[in-house]
Structures are given as structure tokens and as C-alpha cells.
Design a protein around this motif. Structure first.
Motif, PDB file in Angstrom:
ATOM      1  N   SER A  48       0.925  -1.237   0.083  1.00 29.54           N
ATOM      2  CA  SER A  48      -0.029   0.036   0.057  1.00 29.54           C
ATOM      3  C   SER A  48       0.878   1.195  -0.151  1.00 29.54           C
ATOM      4  O   SER A  48       1.888   1.503   0.590  1.00 29.54           O
ATOM      5  N   ASP A  68      -0.398   4.065   1.182  1.00 30.23           N
ATOM      6  CA  ASP A  68      -1.249   4.730   1.962  1.00 30.23           C
ATOM      7  C   ASP A  68      -0.196   5.016   3.384  1.00 30.23           C
ATOM      8  O   ASP A  68       0.212   3.973   3.884  1.00 30.23           O
ATOM      9  N   ASP A 118      -2.864   1.788  11.011  1.00 26.49           N
ATOM     10  CA  ASP A 118      -4.123   1.426  10.982  1.00 26.49           C
ATOM     11  C   ASP A 118      -4.370  -0.082  11.272  1.00 26.49           C
ATOM     12  O   ASP A 118      -5.180  -0.436  11.832  1.00 26.49           O
ATOM     13  N   ARG A 166      -9.906   7.261  10.973  1.00 26.08           N
ATOM     14  CA  ARG A 166      -9.473   6.952   9.299  1.00 26.08           C
ATOM     15  C   ARG A 166     -10.427   5.524   9.335  1.00 26.08           C
ATOM     16  O   ARG A 166     -11.183   5.271   8.349  1.00 26.08           O
ATOM     17  N   LEU A 167     -10.427   4.782  10.282  1.00 25.98           N
ATOM     18  CA  LEU A 167     -11.188   3.303  10.263  1.00 25.98           C
ATOM     19  C   LEU A 167     -12.513   3.514  10.326  1.00 25.98           C
ATOM     20  O   LEU A 167     -13.126   2.689   9.492  1.00 25.98           O
ATOM     21  N   TYR A 168     -13.005   4.535  10.914  1.00 23.15           N
ATOM     22  CA  TYR A 168     -14.504   4.565  11.108  1.00 23.15           C
ATOM     23  C   TYR A 168     -14.903   5.038   9.580  1.00 23.15           C
ATOM     24  O   TYR A 168     -16.008   4.824   9.019  1.00 23.15           O
ATOM     25  N   ALA A 169     -14.246   6.096   9.110  1.00 24.28           N
ATOM     26  CA  ALA A 169     -14.628   6.745   7.704  1.00 24.28           C
ATOM     27  C   ALA A 169     -14.703   5.660   6.718  1.00 24.28           C
ATOM     28  O   ALA A 169     -15.313   5.735   5.680  1.00 24.28           O
ATOM     29  N   SER A 170     -13.720   4.773   6.778  1.00 23.12           N
ATOM     30  CA  SER A 170     -13.900   3.620   5.643  1.00 23.12           C
ATOM     31  C   SER A 170     -14.559   2.508   6.079  1.00 23.12           C
ATOM     32  O   SER A 170     -14.430   1.480   5.441  1.00 23.12           O
ATOM     33  N   HIS A 171     -15.509   2.691   7.051  1.00 22.99           N
ATOM     34  CA  HIS A 171     -16.328   1.561   7.537  1.00 22.99           C
ATOM     35  C   HIS A 171     -15.447   0.363   7.755  1.00 22.99           C
ATOM     36  O   HIS A 171     -15.988  -0.867   7.620  1.00 22.99           O
ATOM     37  N   GLN A 172     -14.319   0.168   8.367  1.00 25.64           N
ATOM     38  CA  GLN A 172     -13.569  -1.176   8.709  1.00 25.64           C
ATOM     39  C   GLN A 172     -13.696  -1.133  10.371  1.00 25.64           C
ATOM     40  O   GLN A 172     -13.274  -2.187  10.858  1.00 25.64           O
ATOM     41  N   GLU A 180     -24.938   2.257   4.195  1.00 25.18           N
ATOM     42  CA  GLU A 180     -24.302   1.768   3.167  1.00 25.18           C
ATOM     43  C   GLU A 180     -25.383   0.916   2.425  1.00 25.18           C
ATOM     44  O   GLU A 180     -25.130   0.477   1.208  1.00 25.18           O
TER      45      GLU A 180
END
Length: 220
Positions: free
Chosen positions: A2, A4, A10, A37-43, A211
Motif C-alpha cells: 500500500s 497509504d 491502521d 480513518r477506520l470509521y470513515a472507511s467502515h472498517q 451503506e
């Protein structure tokens, strides 16, 4: 690999959540930024079982779904919708699959989730047969505006919105809820349509209720 710059950290945050008995991470700016970041990406979702804790989507992906045990027979046309497994039995299987420490709290949601027993109308023998509307419970891993039931489950149902005589001309819907006012609904014009959509929902779990707009659902 990655590109990122946050990916490795993360990943560490995800592992920390999964190894924590309450889904916790240190309350430091670095970890809190990672959580955002993890909440925003639904992880990651807010845990339904530990206040202030978190739960990862990849851990929820290992959990079972709960619906009528003979749902596949309905899809195959081998049974009628009226013959689907009763809601209390579906809820009992959900309870049995939870860790013992969560069962008492989950039981307090029974009436809200299962609904009160239907008082079926007796057929008098004259006139058309009376058809009671179908209402079949489903529970899937996920979250909404608020956390789900114990074990991090959304609950809802496949149900008739405008029953026709003997099921003919019925309209159908799927509705899923979190434990507060979060809900998402799909309206269908036929049983085959709603069954196909429900299979898409099962294949997509776990998910955030928002979603489901990608599957044609409308959020409240």
C-alpha cells in the motif's frame, strides 16, 4: 504494497481492537486519528457490547446470520412464505450463539425484535380464505446511527406491506434497525423481488445501515 502512509499503523490499530477484551485502543492523538480513518472507511464500528469500545468489520464477518432456517426452501419455491420458521425460534438461535455473558441483555430485546404473538383469524368456511401478513425475522452483523443488539447485530424483517388474498398481489419490504432510531427500508412489488434483495443483504453483511443505499434501501 500500500502507498497509504497510514496503512501499517491502521493495521496495528485493527489488531489492537481485536485483541482487546473490550475493543479499546490508547486515547492518544495518533490512535484517535487512526480510529477516525477506520470509521470513515467502515472498517470499525462502535461496539454494542462495551461502552467506548470498538469492533472491527473483519471480526463481524465471521459471525453467523440469523433468518428462517427454511429460507432457502422459500427461495426455491418449495414452501410458501406462511411456512417460514417462526420468529421466536430464530431469536432463540441468535441467543444461543451469543457469549453467555450477553444473553440476559439480549433477552430484554425479545419483544421489540420478535414482536408480539399474532392472533390468527379463523376461517369461517364461507368466502375467501383470510391471509395473515407474513413477518419473518432477520438478524445480521452490523451497525447504524447507533450500535446494534448484543453481539453487534442489526435486526429487522421480511414482511408483507399490503397482503393480498392468499398472498396474491402482495407487496413486500425489508426493514433493518439498530437499537435506537436508525432504520433502512427496501420496498418491493413481489415476493421474488424481495427474496432476491434479501439474499444481496445477506451477502453484503456486515455493514453500516447507511451503506444499504447502494442496494436501493432508503434510510430514515
Amino acid at each position: 504494497m500500500s502507498h497509504d502512509p497510514h496503512a501499517q499503523f491502521d493495521q496495528t490499530t485493527l489488531e489492537m481492537i481485536e485483541h482487546s477484551p473490550v475493543g479499546a485502543v490508547p486515547f492518544t492523538p495518533t490512535y484517535q486519528d487512526s480510529l477516525k480513518r477506520l470509521y470513515a472507511s467502515h472498517q470499525v464500528y462502535a461496539s454494542a457490547d462495551h461502552k467506548g469500545g470498538h469492533v472491527t468489520v473483519r471480526s463481524l464477518a465471521k459471525l453467523p446470520l440469523f433468518h428462517a432456517a427454511n429460507f432457502d426452501a422459500l427461495v426455491a419455491g418449495a414452501i410458501k412464505a406462511d411456512d417460514l420458521e417462526a420468529n421466536p425460534a430464530i431469536f432463540d438461535r441468535y441467543l444461543a450463539a451469543l457469549p453467555a455473558a450477553l444473553r440476559a441483555k439480549a433477552e430484554t430485546h425479545r419483544v421489540k425484535v420478535v414482536g408480539r404473538p399474532a392472533h390468527h383469524r379463523k376461517h369461517t368456511g364461507t368466502g375467501p380464505e383470510i391471509h395473515d401478513p407474513v413477518h419473518s425475522l432477520v438478524l445480521v452483523p452490523g451497525t447504524g446511527l447507533h450500535p446494534g443488539l448484543p453481539g453487534n447485530y442489526l435486526y429487522g424483517s421480511l414482511f408483507e406491506t399490503a397482503p393480498g388474498a392468499g398472498g396474491a398481489g402482495s407487496h413486500w419490504a425489508i426493514q433493518l434497525h439498530d437499537t435506537d432510531d436508525g432504520a433502512s427500508t427496501y420496498d418491493a412489488t413481489s415476493l421474488p423481488e424481495v427474496l432476491e434483495k434479501l439474499q444481496e443483504v445477506f451477502a453484503s453483511a456486515p455493514f453500516h445501515l447507511s451503506e444499504l443505499t447502494a442496494l436501493g434501501f432508503k434510510s430514515n
